[in-house]
Design a protein around this motif. Structure first.
Motif, PDB file in Angstrom:
ATOM      1  N   VAL B  22      26.012  39.534  34.558  1.00 18.99           N
ATOM      2  CA  VAL B  22      26.798  40.353  35.482  1.00 18.99           C
ATOM      3  C   VAL B  22      27.193  41.651  34.787  1.00 18.99           C
ATOM      4  CG1 VAL B  22      28.883  40.483  36.873  1.00 18.99           C
ATOM      5  CG2 VAL B  22      27.665  38.327  36.672  1.00 18.99           C
ATOM      6  N   PHE B  23      26.961  42.754  35.488  1.00 17.77           N
ATOM      7  CA  PHE B  23      27.324  44.072  34.950  1.00 17.77           C
ATOM      8  C   PHE B  23      28.653  44.542  35.526  1.00 17.77           C
ATOM      9  CE2 PHE B  23      27.833  48.588  35.584  1.00 17.77           C
ATOM     10  CZ  PHE B  23      27.538  49.114  34.343  1.00 17.77           C
ATOM     11  N   VAL B  24      29.530  44.994  34.648  1.00 20.74           N
ATOM     12  CA  VAL B  24      30.689  45.780  35.086  1.00 20.74           C
ATOM     13  C   VAL B  24      30.879  46.936  34.108  1.00 20.74           C
ATOM     14  CG1 VAL B  24      32.002  43.988  36.308  1.00 20.74           C
ATOM     15  CG2 VAL B  24      32.261  44.239  33.830  1.00 20.74           C
ATOM     16  N   SER B  25      31.556  47.960  34.584  1.00 21.13           N
ATOM     17  CA  SER B  25      31.823  49.111  33.750  1.00 21.13           C
ATOM     18  C   SER B  25      33.156  48.885  33.038  1.00 21.13           C
ATOM     19  CB  SER B  25      31.907  50.343  34.658  1.00 21.13           C
ATOM     20  OG  SER B  25      31.412  51.461  34.011  1.00 21.13           O
ATOM     21  N   ALA B  26      33.199  49.102  31.731  1.00 15.84           N
ATOM     22  CA  ALA B  26      34.453  48.923  30.988  1.00 15.84           C
ATOM     23  C   ALA B  26      35.510  49.891  31.515  1.00 15.84           C
ATOM     24  CB  ALA B  26      34.215  49.159  29.500  1.00 15.84           C
ATOM     25  N   GLY B  27      36.690  49.354  31.797  1.00 16.69           N
ATOM     26  CA  GLY B  27      37.785  50.219  32.233  1.00 16.69           C
ATOM     27  C   GLY B  27      37.741  50.598  33.699  1.00 16.69           C
ATOM     28  N   ASP B  28      36.922  49.896  34.468  1.00 13.42           N
ATOM     29  CA  ASP B  28      36.831  50.180  35.911  1.00 13.42           C
ATOM     30  C   ASP B  28      37.651  49.151  36.673  1.00 13.42           C
ATOM     31  OD1 ASP B  28      36.087  50.849  38.519  1.00 13.42           O
ATOM     32  OD2 ASP B  28      34.197  49.743  38.398  1.00 13.42           O
ATOM     33  N   LYS B  74      38.132  58.485  34.455  1.00 15.78           N
ATOM     34  CA  LYS B  74      39.357  59.055  35.018  1.00 15.78           C
ATOM     35  C   LYS B  74      40.590  58.274  34.558  1.00 15.78           C
ATOM     36  CE  LYS B  74      40.777  61.009  39.395  1.00 15.78           C
ATOM     37  NZ  LYS B  74      40.726  60.798  40.854  1.00 15.78           N
ATOM     38  N   SER B  75      40.424  56.964  34.415  1.00 13.58           N
ATOM     39  CA  SER B  75      41.572  56.158  33.972  1.00 13.58           C
ATOM     40  C   SER B  75      41.754  56.237  32.453  1.00 13.58           C
ATOM     41  CB  SER B  75      41.386  54.703  34.407  1.00 13.58           C
ATOM     42  OG  SER B  75      40.542  54.024  33.497  1.00 13.58           O
ATOM     43  N   GLY B  76      40.912  57.043  31.785  1.00 14.74           N
ATOM     44  CA  GLY B  76      41.097  57.261  30.343  1.00 14.74           C
ATOM     45  C   GLY B  76      40.175  56.436  29.457  1.00 14.74           C
ATOM     46  N   MET B  77      39.218  55.756  30.061  1.00 12.89           N
ATOM     47  CA  MET B  77      38.322  54.918  29.255  1.00 12.89           C
ATOM     48  C   MET B  77      37.426  55.784  28.379  1.00 12.89           C
ATOM     49  SD  MET B  77      37.487  52.055  28.143  1.00 12.89           S
ATOM     50  CE  MET B  77      38.948  51.416  28.950  1.00 12.89           C
ATOM     51  N   THR B  78      37.187  55.289  27.154  1.00 11.24           N
ATOM     52  CA  THR B  78      36.336  55.978  26.181  1.00 11.24           C
ATOM     53  C   THR B  78      35.393  54.951  25.571  1.00 11.24           C
ATOM     54  OG1 THR B  78      37.912  55.483  24.445  1.00 11.24           O
ATOM     55  CG2 THR B  78      38.156  57.617  25.538  1.00 11.24           C
ATOM     56  N   LEU B  79      34.527  55.413  24.681  1.00 13.45           N
ATOM     57  CA  LEU B  79      33.649  54.480  23.975  1.00 13.45           C
ATOM     58  C   LEU B  79      34.499  53.538  23.106  1.00 13.45           C
ATOM     59  CD1 LEU B  79      30.875  53.508  23.284  1.00 13.45           C
ATOM     60  CD2 LEU B  79      30.708  55.280  21.554  1.00 13.45           C
ATOM     61  N   LYS B  80      35.482  54.105  22.428  1.00 14.95           N
ATOM     62  CA  LYS B  80      36.381  53.302  21.588  1.00 14.95           C
ATOM     63  C   LYS B  80      37.100  52.273  22.460  1.00 14.95           C
ATOM     64  CE  LYS B  80      39.720  54.174  17.881  1.00 14.95           C
ATOM     65  NZ  LYS B  80      41.048  53.835  18.413  1.00 14.95           N
ATOM     66  N   GLY B  81      37.576  52.702  23.620  1.00 19.35           N
ATOM     67  CA  GLY B  81      38.268  51.794  24.532  1.00 19.35           C
ATOM     68  C   GLY B  81      37.347  50.685  25.014  1.00 19.35           C
ATOM     69  N   SER B  82      36.083  51.009  25.255  1.00 19.92           N
ATOM     70  CA  SER B  82      35.118  50.000  25.696  1.00 19.92           C
ATOM     71  C   SER B  82      34.945  48.934  24.610  1.00 19.92           C
ATOM     72  CB  SER B  82      33.758  50.633  25.992  1.00 19.92           C
ATOM     73  OG  SER B  82      33.878  51.674  26.931  1.00 19.92           O
ATOM     74  N   LEU B  83      34.881  49.382  23.359  1.00 18.13           N
ATOM     75  CA  LEU B  83      34.725  48.431  22.251  1.00 18.13           C
ATOM     76  C   LEU B  83      35.980  47.562  22.101  1.00 18.13           C
ATOM     77  CD1 LEU B  83      32.905  50.735  19.653  1.00 18.13           C
ATOM     78  CD2 LEU B  83      31.924  48.813  20.930  1.00 18.13           C
ATOM     79  N   GLU B  84      37.132  48.137  22.384  1.00 18.78           N
ATOM     80  CA  GLU B  84      38.376  47.354  22.321  1.00 18.78           C
ATOM     81  C   GLU B  84      38.388  46.276  23.399  1.00 18.78           C
ATOM     82  OE1 GLU B  84      40.980  50.993  20.419  1.00 18.78           O
ATOM     83  OE2 GLU B  84      41.497  50.283  22.454  1.00 18.78           O
ATOM     84  N   ARG B  90      36.017  38.958  23.285  1.00 19.04           N
ATOM     85  CA  ARG B  90      35.453  38.037  22.307  1.00 19.04           C
ATOM     86  C   ARG B  90      36.509  37.088  21.735  1.00 19.04           C
ATOM     87  NH1 ARG B  90      31.823  36.282  23.146  1.00 19.04           N
ATOM     88  NH2 ARG B  90      30.191  37.821  22.847  1.00 19.04           N
ATOM     89  N   GLU B  91      37.755  37.574  21.588  1.00 17.67           N
ATOM     90  CA  GLU B  91      38.828  36.701  21.097  1.00 17.67           C
ATOM     91  C   GLU B  91      39.036  35.518  22.029  1.00 17.67           C
ATOM     92  OE1 GLU B  91      42.340  39.097  20.567  1.00 17.67           O
ATOM     93  OE2 GLU B  91      41.298  40.397  19.118  1.00 17.67           O
ATOM     94  N   LYS B  92      38.892  35.776  23.333  1.00 19.24           N
ATOM     95  CA  LYS B  92      39.163  34.711  24.314  1.00 19.24           C
ATOM     96  C   LYS B  92      37.930  33.861  24.608  1.00 19.24           C
ATOM     97  CE  LYS B  92      41.255  37.793  26.994  1.00 19.24           C
ATOM     98  NZ  LYS B  92      41.792  38.431  28.217  1.00 19.24           N
ATOM     99  N   ARG B 114      28.751  54.273  12.616  1.00 13.31           N
ATOM    100  CA  ARG B 114      30.096  53.786  12.924  1.00 13.31           C
ATOM    101  C   ARG B 114      30.064  52.908  14.179  1.00 13.31           C
ATOM    102  NH1 ARG B 114      34.423  57.687  15.600  1.00 13.31           N
ATOM    103  NH2 ARG B 114      36.152  56.241  15.868  1.00 13.31           N
ATOM    104  N   PHE B 115      29.262  53.339  15.154  1.00 19.08           N
ATOM    105  CA  PHE B 115      29.167  52.580  16.400  1.00 19.08           C
ATOM    106  C   PHE B 115      28.599  51.187  16.147  1.00 19.08           C
ATOM    107  CE2 PHE B 115      26.423  51.161  19.889  1.00 19.08           C
ATOM    108  CZ  PHE B 115      27.383  50.972  20.882  1.00 19.08           C
ATOM    109  N   VAL B 116      27.505  51.121  15.388  1.00 16.50           N
ATOM    110  CA  VAL B 116      26.873  49.821  15.136  1.00 16.50           C
ATOM    111  C   VAL B 116      27.855  48.898  14.411  1.00 16.50           C
ATOM    112  CG1 VAL B 116      25.036  48.670  13.831  1.00 16.50           C
ATOM    113  CG2 VAL B 116      24.511  50.696  15.195  1.00 16.50           C
ATOM    114  N   LYS B 117      28.549  49.458  13.449  1.00 17.68           N
ATOM    115  CA  LYS B 117      29.526  48.670  12.682  1.00 17.68           C
ATOM    116  C   LYS B 117      30.634  48.151  13.614  1.00 17.68           C
ATOM    117  CE  LYS B 117      32.578  49.707   8.855  1.00 17.68           C
ATOM    118  NZ  LYS B 117      33.539  50.641   9.422  1.00 17.68           N
ATOM    119  N   ASP B 118      31.163  49.047  14.457  1.00 20.86           N
ATOM    120  CA  ASP B 118      32.275  48.653  15.319  1.00 20.86           C
ATOM    121  C   ASP B 118      31.833  47.722  16.450  1.00 20.86           C
ATOM    122  OD1 ASP B 118      33.717  50.210  13.648  1.00 20.86           O
ATOM    123  OD2 ASP B 118      34.255  51.755  15.118  1.00 20.86           O
ATOM    124  N   ALA B 119      30.617  47.929  16.940  1.00 18.62           N
ATOM    125  CA  ALA B 119      30.115  47.059  18.016  1.00 18.62           C
ATOM    126  C   ALA B 119      29.912  45.657  17.477  1.00 18.62           C
ATOM    127  CB  ALA B 119      28.804  47.613  18.578  1.00 18.62           C
TER     128      ALA B 119
END
Lengths: 407, 275
Positions: B22-28, B74-84, B90-92, B114-119
């Protein structure tokens, strides 16, 4: 000519479509096979004398080439420095340089057996040129144009419709040129077998930046010969405006290896670079990936594309052709900028002094000439690309000139 | 293959069915609702999450996912926010594979290394980067393959000829079969054409084949999933989120609506046995 000298600036792109780190083919997998086919087909015609004979025929008898190289005596006197020559590409059929490229690509599309054409357009000049070539060669034409631009550029929309093109207003994103290009690419993805995409500037995935540059290089080749005839020498400087950068690269490319020719590309500074409301990707942007190529882009820290601003719809684009990005990185071309306000002043000045109504786009080039020419000697010579005529801009410009007491 | 992806495909195989992605957009439409939606997808029986990292100019997406991207930005989502968001997921949910989908520019701007490391630190399992075709993907693929992120390649109807072996050669994780020449959420492919494409791919590659684009109903999902190793549903889910957002529904109610539809998809896939 020294086309292949070891230190040449004219050997780019490499086989992967790279100009230094810029360029490339950053497209969805669906488009890859199509782009590779365009590349193969273009490689074939590049060395095909029949193709060039046909192109030459239409350049001469349909576009009206060569365009004159005109000594602008009154502007020269007004600026008070180097001699200013205008390369008169605004005299081409359809009123701008765009047709040079469109005829080339339309002939290629025909050769590939395509009967339907896609194009994006901002100000509408590339759309009109494409609709024109499609009428000429009996091709179906789908033009994608931001809904905002459809409103701003009604005369060009009317021309395209009269010529038989379908104009699709684009309402996605910010409804401007970048969104029109997104939508044209989306349409191409959905119609891969039947359609050919005629990109209007020296951007997009390889081989478009190279191909559009080659078709526009007729400008610089002619200018070089014409100046030899008039002055018996190379110019000291070249000046051209830059949105995506096709008219500029068309003029610059044949001179890149002439080390004594100083080259200026003029980006649109809108309300000023510091205001953030501009379209100067090189002066105010950072490298990124959009519309199939890596190049300088207006973007925020998160890599989201930021809207460009310019009074000129033709310069209102958040990216720039990858070859310009490379020429910027290696320092061969000086990229400078001119504001909306400076362009408006030149729009009026050139009309009054030369009887030539320039488009808002080359008015930016004139704005830089106004600063640079007075710093040069009277014996020096500058060529400026008058890449389009200003009829299309009157509705937007006249009230502004009126406000400023310039009418 | 990532352990979680492998386990997910194995489980589905043992149950004689394909997986539901299932696809959803992070922060949508916002971070809180998005987090609740992700939880509800797991509860409703999704086998894999494809989490979109929003981009302003999603060239391969149709109107539904474009709008989702813009709502998120528009709600302020970023790449960093998507990774968060991925990291909290993943914690849950320790077992459900989560694959990141997006466009290259935000990653390039963030820094590829940095992206690969954080992802990886966020516990994601793979990457689907739409505008990195095989000719251009080395600068991200090499790094991700060195970590435990599968760089997932796409096969489209235009790829099925001479190009197929070239694209499949360095594929990892699973093969994403884009079932139509087109953008997300528009037309749907004929089942026969999907079946024939999946078979062609399977002749060249041992990786699981999951089909996406244009799958809008439970019935379609069930049929398509049975033709290969799974189906991905995106625009149809995202449209529900758009509707809830337009009606100003609470995060809980939005998550419930998304969950109800996802359950229909999961049940249909479970009930449908290959002919």
């Amino acid at each position: 000519m020294n086309e292949t000298q070891p230190n040449s600036f004219k050997t780019m792109p490499d086989e992967n479509g790279r100009f230094g780190i810029h360029g490339g083919r950053f497209v969805a997998e669906t488009l890859m096979p199509l782009i590779l086919k365009v590349e193969t087909a273009y490689k074939e015609v590049k060395t095909d004398p029949d193709f060039y004979a046909e192109l030459l025929y239409f350049q001469k008898h349909y576009i009206g080439r060569p365009s004159p190289l005109y000594f602008a005596e009154r502007l020269t006197e007004y600026y008070g420095g180097a001699k200013l020559y205008l390369k008169r590409d605004e005299l081409n059929h359809t009123g701008a340089h765009k047709i040079n490229n469109v005829i080339g690509q339309a002939l290629l599309a025909k050769k590939m057996g395509k009967t339907k054409i896609i194009a994006e357009t901002g100000a509408g000049q590339h759309g009109v040129a494409t609709a024109t070539a499609c009428a000429l060669f009996n091709l179906e034409c789908e033009v994608f144009m931001g809904a905002e631009d459809v409103k701003r550029q009604k005369p060009n929309v009317d021309r395209m419709r009269l010529l038989g093109a379908t104009v699709n207003p684009v309402t996605s994103g910010t409804s401007t040129l970048k969104d029109a290009m997104n939508e044209a690419l989306r349409y191409w993805v959905a119609h891969p077998d039947t359609h050919f995409y005629i990109i209007g500037t020296v951007a997009g995935p390889h081989p478009y930046p190279e191909m559009v540059r080659d078709f526009q290089s007729v400008i610089g080749k002619e200018a070089k010969e014409q100046l030899f005839e008039a002055e018996g020498r190379l110019p000291d400087a070249l000046i051209a405006c830059i949105g995506g950068g096709s008219n500029a690269l068309g003029l610059f490319h044949p001179f890149l290896d002439d080390a004594d020719v100083t080259i200026y590309g003029v980006e649109a500074a809108g309300l000023g670079i510091d205001s953030g409301m501009h379209a100067a990707s090189l002066t105010g942007g950072t490298p990124g990936i959009l519309h199939g190529n890596r190049t300088y882009l207006l973007q925020n820290d998160d890599g989201q594309i930021v809207d460009a601003h310019s009074i000129s719809a033709g310069l209102d684009y958040p990216g720039i052709g990858p070859e310009h990005s490379w020429l910027h990185d290696i320092g061969r071309v000086n990229y400078v900028s001119a504001t909306d306000e400076e362009a408006l002043v030149q729009f009026q000045l050139c009309s009054r002094l030369e009887g030539i109504i320039p488009a808002l786009e080359p008015s930016h080039a004139l704005a830089y000439a106004a600063k640079q020419l007075p710093l040069m000697d009277k014996e020096q010579v500058v060529i400026l690309n008058m890449c389009g005529r200003g009829d299309k801009d009157l509705e937007a410009v006249l009230p502004k000139l009126d406000e400023r007491g310039l009418l | 293959m990532s352990k979680r992806l492998a386990a997910s495909f194995l489980k589905a195989k043992q149950e004689n069915r394909g997986i539901l992605g299932v696809f959803v957009s992070a922060g949508d439409p916002d971070t809180n609702t998005s987090t609740k939606i992700l939880d509800s997808l797991v509860a409703a029986g999704a086998d894999m999450i494809e989490l979109g990292m929003p981009f302003s100019d999603p060239m391969a997406d149709g109107p539904a996912i474009q709008a989702a991207s813009l709502r998120a930005i528009k709600s302020g989502m970023t790449l960093k926010g998507s990774l968060e968001i991925a990291s909290k997921f993943r914690e849950k949910h320790t077992n459900i594979p989560l694959v990141l989908m997006g466009y290259f520019n935000p990653i390039y701007r963030y820094g590829v290394e940095r992206f690969v490391k954080d992802a990886q630190a966020a516990g994601t399992d793979g990457l689907i980067i739409v505008d990195l075709p095989p000719e251009e993907d080395a600068e991200l693929r090499d790094l991700s393959q060195n970590s435990e992120l599968d760089f997932i390649r796409l096969i489209t109807p235009t790829t099925l000829g001479d190009r197929l072996p070239f694209v499949l050669e360095k594929a990892a994780g699973f093969i994403y079969y884009v079932s139509i020449a087109g953008i997300t959420g528009t037309k749907s492919a004929q089942l026969e054409s999907i079946s024939s494409a999946v078979n062609k791919i399977k002749q060249v590659s041992d990786l699981p084949v999951v089909t996406g684009f244009g799958i809008r109903t439970a019935e379609q999902a069930a049929h398509v999933a049975s033709l290969g190793d799974g189906a991905i549903v995106g625009s149809a889910i995202v449209e529900i989120i758009a509707e809830c957002d337009a009606q100003n529904l609470s995060a809980e109610n939005t998550a419930r609506k998304v969950s109800d539809f996802t359950k229909l998809l999961a049940d249909a896939i479970s009930a449908h046995k290959p002919e």
